[in-house]
Design a protein around this motif. Sequence first.
Motif, short mmCIF file in Angstrom:
data_model
loop_
_atom_site.label_atom_id
_atom_site.label_comp_id
_atom_site.label_asym_id
_atom_site.label_seq_id
_atom_site.Cartn_x
_atom_site.Cartn_y
_atom_site.Cartn_z
N LYS A 30 0.82 -1.22 0.00
CA LYS A 30 0.00 0.00 0.00
C LYS A 30 0.85 1.27 0.00
CE LYS A 30 -4.08 -1.92 2.24
NZ LYS A 30 -4.96 -1.85 3.41
N SER A 31 2.01 1.19 0.61
CA SER A 31 2.85 2.39 0.71
C SER A 31 3.28 2.90 -0.67
CB SER A 31 4.08 2.11 1.56
OG SER A 31 4.91 1.14 0.95
N MET A 34 1.91 6.26 -2.06
CA MET A 34 2.16 7.48 -1.29
C MET A 34 2.04 8.75 -2.13
SD MET A 34 2.87 8.78 1.68
CE MET A 34 3.62 7.51 2.69
N ALA A 57 -1.18 8.41 5.99
CA ALA A 57 -0.33 7.37 6.57
C ALA A 57 -1.16 6.18 7.04
CB ALA A 57 0.48 7.95 7.73
N LEU A 60 -2.41 4.12 4.14
CA LEU A 60 -1.36 3.35 3.45
C LEU A 60 -0.61 2.42 4.40
CD1 LEU A 60 0.10 6.16 1.16
CD2 LEU A 60 -1.75 4.56 0.67
N VAL A 62 1.42 3.11 6.91
CA VAL A 62 2.79 3.53 7.19
C VAL A 62 2.73 4.49 8.38
CG1 VAL A 62 3.54 3.30 4.79
CG2 VAL A 62 2.74 5.52 5.61
N ARG A 66 6.75 8.65 8.07
CA ARG A 66 7.08 8.26 6.69
C ARG A 66 6.34 9.15 5.70
NH1 ARG A 66 10.55 7.28 3.03
NH2 ARG A 66 9.79 6.01 1.34
N ALA A 67 5.08 9.43 5.97
CA ALA A 67 4.31 10.31 5.09
C ALA A 67 4.93 11.71 5.06
CB ALA A 67 2.86 10.38 5.53
#
Length: 162
Positions: A30-31, A34, A57, A60, A62, A66-67
């Motif tokens: 899923k990431s 982004m 985030a 996804l 995460v 990270r986002a």
Amino acid sequence: MAEPLFTPEEQKKFDAGIAEILSHYPSDRKSAGMLPALRLLQDLKGWLPPDGLRLVAKSLEVTPERAYEVASFYVMYHLKKPGKYVIDVCTNLSCSLWGAEKMLAYLEQKLGLTAGETNDKFTLRETECLASCGTAPCLQINEDHHERLTQAKLDAILARLS
């Protein structure tokens, strides 16, 4: 009580957009969605508010860090609310040789902003190469490209924004 991030209509668009984005990737990747997810949020809100980054985030799977990390890497994402018009002035080598610094200084004086500043109407930024070396100097306004600029062309462009 804090205002909700989205209006009901925006929430529907976000949910549908995230579902569409995620349909292109395996469930364990899923990431990979982004960048389009951040673009979706920015298209809806005009920028990437912290609550929106947390929602992306979560969608996804995460971390919010990270986002933020991805969003802060790319200049096309706005982590602060920008002015109505975002002006990106290329000052890389080709544009510099054709007077980009003078063009930027002219815009700073004309708009009353220093590169990197924002008011309600304008965000003025110095940016990396806009891939227009053969038609320098150039800039973008809300991602619309303008080339072979002169002071007269800048004045005409700014007049249309009034």
